[in-house]
Scaffold this motif. Sequence first.
Motif, PDB file in Angstrom:
ATOM      1  N   VAL A  64      -2.760 -18.464   7.134  1.00  0.00           N
ATOM      2  CA  VAL A  64      -3.445 -17.584   8.086  1.00  0.00           C
ATOM      3  C   VAL A  64      -2.658 -16.292   8.275  1.00  0.00           C
ATOM      4  N   ALA A  65      -1.331 -16.401   8.345  1.00  0.00           N
ATOM      5  CA  ALA A  65      -0.481 -15.218   8.503  1.00  0.00           C
ATOM      6  C   ALA A  65      -0.628 -14.275   7.315  1.00  0.00           C
ATOM      7  N   ALA A  66      -0.807 -14.838   6.121  1.00  0.00           N
ATOM      8  CA  ALA A  66      -0.990 -14.012   4.930  1.00  0.00           C
ATOM      9  C   ALA A  66      -2.234 -13.136   5.068  1.00  0.00           C
ATOM     10  N   GLY A  67      -3.303 -13.705   5.607  1.00  0.00           N
ATOM     11  CA  GLY A  67      -4.514 -12.923   5.823  1.00  0.00           C
ATOM     12  C   GLY A  67      -4.309 -11.819   6.835  1.00  0.00           C
ATOM     13  N   ALA A  68      -3.566 -12.112   7.908  1.00  0.00           N
ATOM     14  CA  ALA A  68      -3.299 -11.105   8.935  1.00  0.00           C
ATOM     15  C   ALA A  68      -2.441  -9.974   8.380  1.00  0.00           C
ATOM     16  N   VAL A  69      -1.443 -10.317   7.581  1.00  0.00           N
ATOM     17  CA  VAL A  69      -0.569  -9.298   6.987  1.00  0.00           C
ATOM     18  C   VAL A  69      -1.346  -8.443   5.988  1.00  0.00           C
ATOM     19  N   LEU A  70      -2.221  -9.081   5.209  1.00  0.00           N
ATOM     20  CA  LEU A  70      -2.987  -8.346   4.211  1.00  0.00           C
ATOM     21  C   LEU A  70      -3.905  -7.309   4.846  1.00  0.00           C
ATOM     22  N   ALA A  71      -4.317  -7.535   6.066  1.00  0.00           N
ATOM     23  CA  ALA A  71      -5.202  -6.584   6.740  1.00  0.00           C
ATOM     24  C   ALA A  71      -4.507  -5.256   7.003  1.00  0.00           C
ATOM     25  N   LEU A  72      -3.180  -5.238   6.948  1.00  0.00           N
ATOM     26  CA  LEU A  72      -2.424  -4.017   7.188  1.00  0.00           C
ATOM     27  C   LEU A  72      -2.431  -3.139   5.938  1.00  0.00           C
ATOM     28  N   PRO A  73      -2.274  -1.825   6.100  1.00  0.00           N
ATOM     29  CA  PRO A  73      -2.282  -0.930   4.935  1.00  0.00           C
ATOM     30  C   PRO A  73      -0.943  -0.930   4.197  1.00  0.00           C
ATOM     31  N   GLY A  74      -0.962  -0.457   2.970  1.00  0.00           N
ATOM     32  CA  GLY A  74       0.270  -0.252   2.227  1.00  0.00           C
ATOM     33  C   GLY A  74       0.615  -1.356   1.250  1.00  0.00           C
ATOM     34  N   ILE A  75       1.473  -0.998   0.293  1.00  0.00           N
ATOM     35  CA  ILE A  75       1.899  -1.927  -0.742  1.00  0.00           C
ATOM     36  C   ILE A  75       2.747  -3.053  -0.162  1.00  0.00           C
ATOM     37  N   TRP A  76       3.591  -2.715   0.844  1.00  0.00           N
ATOM     38  CA  TRP A  76       4.483  -3.728   1.405  1.00  0.00           C
ATOM     39  C   TRP A  76       3.706  -4.856   2.077  1.00  0.00           C
ATOM     40  N   ALA A  77       2.565  -4.513   2.679  1.00  0.00           N
ATOM     41  CA  ALA A  77       1.720  -5.543   3.301  1.00  0.00           C
ATOM     42  C   ALA A  77       1.153  -6.475   2.237  1.00  0.00           C
ATOM     43  N   ALA A  78       0.744  -5.903   1.106  1.00  0.00           N
ATOM     44  CA  ALA A  78       0.229  -6.721   0.004  1.00  0.00           C
ATOM     45  C   ALA A  78       1.320  -7.640  -0.541  1.00  0.00           C
ATOM     46  N   LEU A  79       2.527  -7.111  -0.685  1.00  0.00           N
ATOM     47  CA  LEU A  79       3.644  -7.930  -1.159  1.00  0.00           C
ATOM     48  C   LEU A  79       3.985  -9.029  -0.151  1.00  0.00           C
TER      49      LEU A  79
END
Length: 252
Positions: free
Chosen positions: A63-78
Amino acid sequence: MSAPSVAELRAVAQPQTTMDRRSGEHWAGLLYMRRLSIYATWLLAKTPITPNQVTGLMIGCGVAAGAVLALPGIWAALGAALLIQVYLLLDCSDGELARWTGRTSITGVYLDRVGHYFAEAALLIGLGFRASQVVPDWYTVLGFAAALGAILIKSETDLVDVARARSGLVAATEAQAGQFASRRLGLARRIVGATRFHRLIQAVELSLIVVIVAVLDLWFPATRVLVVACAAVAGIQLVLHLVSILASRRLS
């Protein structure tokens, strides 16, 4: 229980029946994660944590991965991709710890399935918000639609066992899943399955693709293209998976 050696733990926690299975084991688990998870399980075996608590941590990471992915930028994707790797690690370790401690349970199996539902849905929803950037729009809707499709696809699979149980039958075997009333349908299913297109909406694969797409976003809106593709794949797979189940021997 005293702390085991890694070899002792592996003999019990990673039996050959687990390592040889294909349909129930993710390719990443067979390729590398089972080699790492046994050491995580070795550490967990030294603590009072229960297998179900490990599964709870697994769900939290997904679930945390989904929340982090919602943020912009490459670091959020990583960050999201890293969380999914931890999610996969814990997904391996919870069962290993359960086998070692003798704490296997129906509750554990249920929580494990719920965790897979939550992780894939959260990641697709997060992707939709990421594509929308600031204000939720149609890309957000497509992310939710893809998440709903992923959940329904898993439900189609799980409901086979529900239908069989209510009819007094045991769970379907892998052999039954591969048997079709029509040879042409069976061939078509194998051809479509060989494309592996359905993996686009699965958590591990999607989290890795998102990292590549985050880099491509520097030149064009690749994340938006990915959201559209995920929604399309979810819709197509939802229909094809249902047809495959109805045409196979799983319900007989």
